[in-house]
Design a protein around this motif. Structure first.
Motif, PDB file in Angstrom:
ATOM      1  N   PRO A 139      -1.710  -0.217   9.585  1.00  0.00           N
ATOM      2  CA  PRO A 139      -0.625  -0.795  10.370  1.00  0.00           C
ATOM      3  C   PRO A 139       0.107  -1.847   9.553  1.00  0.00           C
ATOM      4  CG  PRO A 139      -2.699  -0.813  11.585  1.00  0.00           C
ATOM      5  CD  PRO A 139      -3.020  -0.349  10.207  1.00  0.00           C
ATOM      6  N   ASP A 140       1.373  -2.017   9.864  1.00  0.00           N
ATOM      7  CA  ASP A 140       2.148  -3.072   9.201  1.00  0.00           C
ATOM      8  C   ASP A 140       1.308  -4.303   9.091  1.00  0.00           C
ATOM      9  OD1 ASP A 140       4.290  -1.504   9.133  1.00  0.00           O
ATOM     10  OD2 ASP A 140       5.559  -2.706  10.477  1.00  0.00           O
ATOM     11  N   HIS A 141       1.234  -4.840   7.924  1.00  0.00           N
ATOM     12  CA  HIS A 141       0.569  -6.130   7.867  1.00  0.00           C
ATOM     13  C   HIS A 141       1.313  -7.050   6.921  1.00  0.00           C
ATOM     14  CE1 HIS A 141      -1.121  -4.139   4.384  1.00  0.00           C
ATOM     15  NE2 HIS A 141      -1.682  -5.243   3.987  1.00  0.00           N
ATOM     16  N   GLY A 142       1.641  -8.195   7.467  1.00  0.00           N
ATOM     17  CA  GLY A 142       2.166  -9.242   6.610  1.00  0.00           C
ATOM     18  C   GLY A 142       0.977 -10.066   6.166  1.00  0.00           C
ATOM     19  N   HIS A 143       1.183 -10.927   5.235  1.00  0.00           N
ATOM     20  CA  HIS A 143       0.096 -11.813   4.827  1.00  0.00           C
ATOM     21  C   HIS A 143       0.741 -13.040   4.225  1.00  0.00           C
ATOM     22  CE1 HIS A 143       1.156  -9.809   1.113  1.00  0.00           C
ATOM     23  NE2 HIS A 143       0.906  -8.674   1.714  1.00  0.00           N
ATOM     24  N   GLN A 144      -0.030 -14.102   4.175  1.00  0.00           N
ATOM     25  CA  GLN A 144       0.502 -15.300   3.549  1.00  0.00           C
ATOM     26  C   GLN A 144       0.256 -15.212   2.059  1.00  0.00           C
ATOM     27  OE1 GLN A 144      -1.136 -18.808   5.414  1.00  0.00           O
ATOM     28  NE2 GLN A 144      -1.213 -17.731   7.345  1.00  0.00           N
ATOM     29  N   GLY A 145       1.252 -15.576   1.292  1.00  0.00           N
ATOM     30  CA  GLY A 145       1.063 -15.636  -0.153  1.00  0.00           C
ATOM     31  C   GLY A 145       0.962 -14.251  -0.771  1.00  0.00           C
ATOM     32  N   ILE A 146       0.284 -14.216  -1.894  1.00  0.00           N
ATOM     33  CA  ILE A 146       0.231 -12.986  -2.672  1.00  0.00           C
ATOM     34  C   ILE A 146      -0.909 -12.096  -2.210  1.00  0.00           C
ATOM     35  CG2 ILE A 146      -0.121 -12.085  -4.996  1.00  0.00           C
ATOM     36  CD1 ILE A 146       0.817 -14.933  -5.908  1.00  0.00           C
ATOM     37  N   GLU A 147      -0.663 -10.803  -2.211  1.00  0.00           N
ATOM     38  CA  GLU A 147      -1.753  -9.862  -1.981  1.00  0.00           C
ATOM     39  C   GLU A 147      -1.775  -8.861  -3.126  1.00  0.00           C
ATOM     40  OE1 GLU A 147      -3.373  -7.666   1.897  1.00  0.00           O
ATOM     41  OE2 GLU A 147      -1.610  -6.690   1.081  1.00  0.00           O
ATOM     42  N   LEU A 148      -2.971  -8.625  -3.641  1.00  0.00           N
ATOM     43  CA  LEU A 148      -3.162  -7.588  -4.648  1.00  0.00           C
ATOM     44  C   LEU A 148      -3.899  -6.437  -3.994  1.00  0.00           C
ATOM     45  CD1 LEU A 148      -4.495  -9.629  -7.729  1.00  0.00           C
ATOM     46  CD2 LEU A 148      -2.139  -8.994  -7.184  1.00  0.00           C
ATOM     47  N   THR A 149      -3.471  -5.211  -4.291  1.00  0.00           N
ATOM     48  CA  THR A 149      -4.155  -4.035  -3.773  1.00  0.00           C
ATOM     49  C   THR A 149      -4.427  -3.091  -4.935  1.00  0.00           C
ATOM     50  OG1 THR A 149      -2.921  -4.272  -1.712  1.00  0.00           O
ATOM     51  CG2 THR A 149      -4.066  -2.186  -2.065  1.00  0.00           C
ATOM     52  N   LEU A 150      -5.683  -2.832  -5.189  1.00  0.00           N
ATOM     53  CA  LEU A 150      -6.078  -1.974  -6.308  1.00  0.00           C
ATOM     54  C   LEU A 150      -6.700  -0.695  -5.751  1.00  0.00           C
ATOM     55  CD1 LEU A 150      -6.823  -1.461  -9.349  1.00  0.00           C
ATOM     56  CD2 LEU A 150      -8.912  -2.749  -8.897  1.00  0.00           C
ATOM     57  N   VAL A 151      -6.197   0.447  -6.174  1.00  0.00           N
ATOM     58  CA  VAL A 151      -6.722   1.722  -5.676  1.00  0.00           C
ATOM     59  C   VAL A 151      -7.980   2.107  -6.460  1.00  0.00           C
ATOM     60  CG1 VAL A 151      -6.233   4.168  -5.312  1.00  0.00           C
ATOM     61  CG2 VAL A 151      -4.398   2.486  -5.064  1.00  0.00           C
ATOM     62  N   LEU A 152      -9.025   2.464  -5.712  1.00  0.00           N
ATOM     63  CA  LEU A 152     -10.279   2.892  -6.333  1.00  0.00           C
ATOM     64  C   LEU A 152     -10.500   4.392  -6.178  1.00  0.00           C
ATOM     65  CD1 LEU A 152     -12.296  -0.025  -4.796  1.00  0.00           C
ATOM     66  CD2 LEU A 152     -11.761   0.205  -7.218  1.00  0.00           C
ATOM     67  N   GLN A 153      -9.971   4.929  -5.107  1.00  0.00           N
ATOM     68  CA  GLN A 153     -10.138   6.368  -4.830  1.00  0.00           C
ATOM     69  C   GLN A 153      -8.935   6.831  -4.016  1.00  0.00           C
ATOM     70  OE1 GLN A 153     -13.918   8.056  -3.049  1.00  0.00           O
ATOM     71  NE2 GLN A 153     -12.469   8.645  -1.444  1.00  0.00           N
ATOM     72  N   GLY A 154      -8.529   8.076  -4.227  1.00  0.00           N
ATOM     73  CA  GLY A 154      -7.391   8.605  -3.488  1.00  0.00           C
ATOM     74  C   GLY A 154      -6.103   7.958  -3.959  1.00  0.00           C
ATOM     75  N   ALA A 155      -5.124   7.928  -3.078  1.00  0.00           N
ATOM     76  CA  ALA A 155      -3.831   7.339  -3.445  1.00  0.00           C
ATOM     77  C   ALA A 155      -3.129   6.901  -2.170  1.00  0.00           C
ATOM     78  CB  ALA A 155      -2.975   8.364  -4.186  1.00  0.00           C
ATOM     79  N   PHE A 156      -2.262   5.904  -2.294  1.00  0.00           N
ATOM     80  CA  PHE A 156      -1.420   5.568  -1.162  1.00  0.00           C
ATOM     81  C   PHE A 156       0.014   5.404  -1.641  1.00  0.00           C
ATOM     82  CE2 PHE A 156      -2.352   1.168  -2.532  1.00  0.00           C
ATOM     83  CZ  PHE A 156      -1.097   0.572  -2.426  1.00  0.00           C
ATOM     84  N   ALA A 157       0.908   5.436  -0.691  1.00  0.00           N
ATOM     85  CA  ALA A 157       2.321   5.209  -1.016  1.00  0.00           C
ATOM     86  C   ALA A 157       2.885   4.239   0.012  1.00  0.00           C
ATOM     87  CB  ALA A 157       3.090   6.516  -0.997  1.00  0.00           C
ATOM     88  N   ASP A 158       3.790   3.417  -0.418  1.00  0.00           N
ATOM     89  CA  ASP A 158       4.573   2.610   0.510  1.00  0.00           C
ATOM     90  C   ASP A 158       5.974   2.496  -0.072  1.00  0.00           C
ATOM     91  OD1 ASP A 158       4.525   0.679  -1.461  1.00  0.00           O
ATOM     92  OD2 ASP A 158       3.162  -0.661  -0.405  1.00  0.00           O
ATOM     93  N   ALA A 159       6.772   1.597   0.504  1.00  0.00           N
ATOM     94  CA  ALA A 159       8.174   1.521   0.078  1.00  0.00           C
ATOM     95  C   ALA A 159       8.295   1.289  -1.429  1.00  0.00           C
ATOM     96  CB  ALA A 159       8.874   0.404   0.843  1.00  0.00           C
ATOM     97  N   ALA A 160       7.278   0.651  -2.020  1.00  0.00           N
ATOM     98  CA  ALA A 160       7.385   0.298  -3.439  1.00  0.00           C
ATOM     99  C   ALA A 160       7.001   1.453  -4.372  1.00  0.00           C
ATOM    100  CB  ALA A 160       6.526  -0.922  -3.732  1.00  0.00           C
TER     101      ALA A 160
END
Lengths: 213, 214
Positions: A139-160
């Motif tokens: 689900p849409d999630h905002g967060h404060q400050g910086i978030e890092l997301t590292l893929v370990l398995q599979g793949a995801f896509a978003d606007a970026a």
């Protein structure tokens, strides 16, 4: 494996300098374990640290400091942490925090088939493993400050863009993103966020939606 | 490949330097006291205490200075500098002069001690690389790296004062979390762009040197 989304230079420099909160250093170390390019760039920053140290101010050591040091070499030396080993999809540093491989993870459900596991790291930031079934969206999630997301398995896509194993997405609080796991393997990611998020599972669903966490 | 592991962005240039003459000269004159790598290799291979003492005299006061700049009081900095030098002795078997300069190696030990003792935090380290079958020690790698290290030191010294201070601050400063946001780049802050300028300048300086010498 070709990694297309790398760590930024400021992040690598802060890691080399030793200034990142623990959760961030975990994501960086895990990415470096998969990405020779970033590992080499981090090494370059360590070399700058070495050059600064070498050129830096000397502060005189106390009397008999050398004698104390030499005497110490005969006695017990500082204990070293045992080195973790990679386990399945988890590179060594992450396996060390999880305490094993994927089967070891104790997931909590956060709705929509998405699961998460919070990893024990120090203050200032929070590291989580996130499990997104293939084809599902977080689900849409905002967060404060910086978030890092590292893929370990599979793949995801978003606007970026599209993120595969080893890719790391750096997003700030201006971005509200809806990562969607691509078809195929379920997607497993390691994330670090600057400000501790509230645990979704503890908050009524309605409030969750309203708070957009 | 050593270069790709050690210092590529600053260091790919050392590859280009290729000054055989200079390396040979370095080989011939490698016995002087400032051959830190040679001294550490003696600690590594022969548990040479005299070599350790020379390394201690050079590096311990610098480590102490670094730790105090990072916010440690004098007594704690002294203790931690002792720890760092003890770890240097203990881990000497891991030192490879083709992969890191002694100063870089000491810096990483000191940094980790700083995180441990001052920040009371843990630091995640990348997975150890599998280097394959033990390679023949390659003296030219080690010399290339020593040369590159000297170049980096010179380039750093040649930076204009304010830029040098910024880089120092980025490494030594005990930054608050708010500052880390600036430091880590998002949202973009002036600190970040200034540091980037300084780093670019550092790179340019090293590249120019190489061009001038090849």
């Amino acid at each position: 494996m070709t990694i297309r989304h790398h760590l930024s230079e400021p992040l690598l420099m802060a890691y080399a300098a030793g200034h990142l909160p623990e959760a961030f250093s975990l994501v960086v170390a895990t990415h470096l374990s998969l990405c020779d390019d970033c590992r080499a760039r981090a090494g370059a920053f360590e070399a700058v640290g070495g050059a600064l140290l070498d050129a830096g101010n000397e502060t005189a050591m106390g009397d008999q400091a050398l004698d104390r040091a030499l005497a110490r070499l005969d006695g017990p030396l500082p204990p070293q942490r045992p080195e973790a080993r990679a386990a399945g999809i988890f590179p060594a540093p992450l396996a060390g925090y999880v305490g094993g491989d994927l089967a070891t993870v104790r997931w909590q459900r956060v709705g929509g088939g998405v699961r998460q596991a919070i990893l024990p790291t120090g203050k200032g930031a929070m590291a989580r493993l996130v499990y997104i079934p293939a084809g599902k969206a977080v689900p849409d999630h905002g967060h404060q400050g910086i978030e890092l997301t590292l893929v370990l398995q599979g793949a995801f896509a978003d606007a970026a863009g599209r993120y595969d194993r080893g890719d790391v997405e750096i997003s700030d609080d201006a971005v509200v993103h809806t990562p969607t796991a691509l078809a195929g393997l379920d997607c497993i990611c390691l994330t670090a966020a600057e400000a501790p998020l509230r645990f979704r599972g503890l908050i009524p669903r309605v409030a969750q939606r309203w708070l957009r966490i | 490949m050593t270069e790709s592991i050690g210092l590529p962005s600053f260091g790919a240039m050392a590859e280009k330097v290729g000054l055989r003459r200079k390396r040979e000269a370095a080989l011939a004159g490698a016995e002087d006291e400032t051959d830190w790598a040679g001294l550490l290799v003696r600690v590594r291979d022969q548990q040479d205490r005299a070599a350790f003492a020379v390394l201690f005299r050079h590096f311990a006061p610098r480590v102490k200075g670094y730790l105090m700049k990072s916010g440690a009081g004098a007594a704690l900095a002294e203790e931690c500098a002792q720890d760092v030098m003890a770890v240097l002795w203990q881990k000497a078997h891991l030192f490879d002069p083709g992969r890191a300069s002694v100063a870089t190696w000491v810096f990483t030990i000191a940094r980790n001690r700083q995180i441990d003792a001052l920040r009371r935090a843990r630091r995640a380290e990348p997975e150890a690389l599998d280097w394959g079958p033990a390679p023949e020690p390659d003296q030219s790698d080690a010399l290339a790296l020593q040369e590159e290290t000297a170049l980096l030191g010179q380039a750093l010294a040649a930076l204009p004062g304010p830029q040098r201070v910024l880089i120092e601050r980025a490494f030594y400063g005990d930054l608050s979390h708010g500052e880390i946001a600036a430091e880590t780049g998002l949202p973009l802050g002036t600190i970040k762009s200034r540091i980037r300028l300084a780093l670019d300048k550092l790179r340019r300086q090293m590249t120019n040197r190489d061009d001038g010498r090849t």
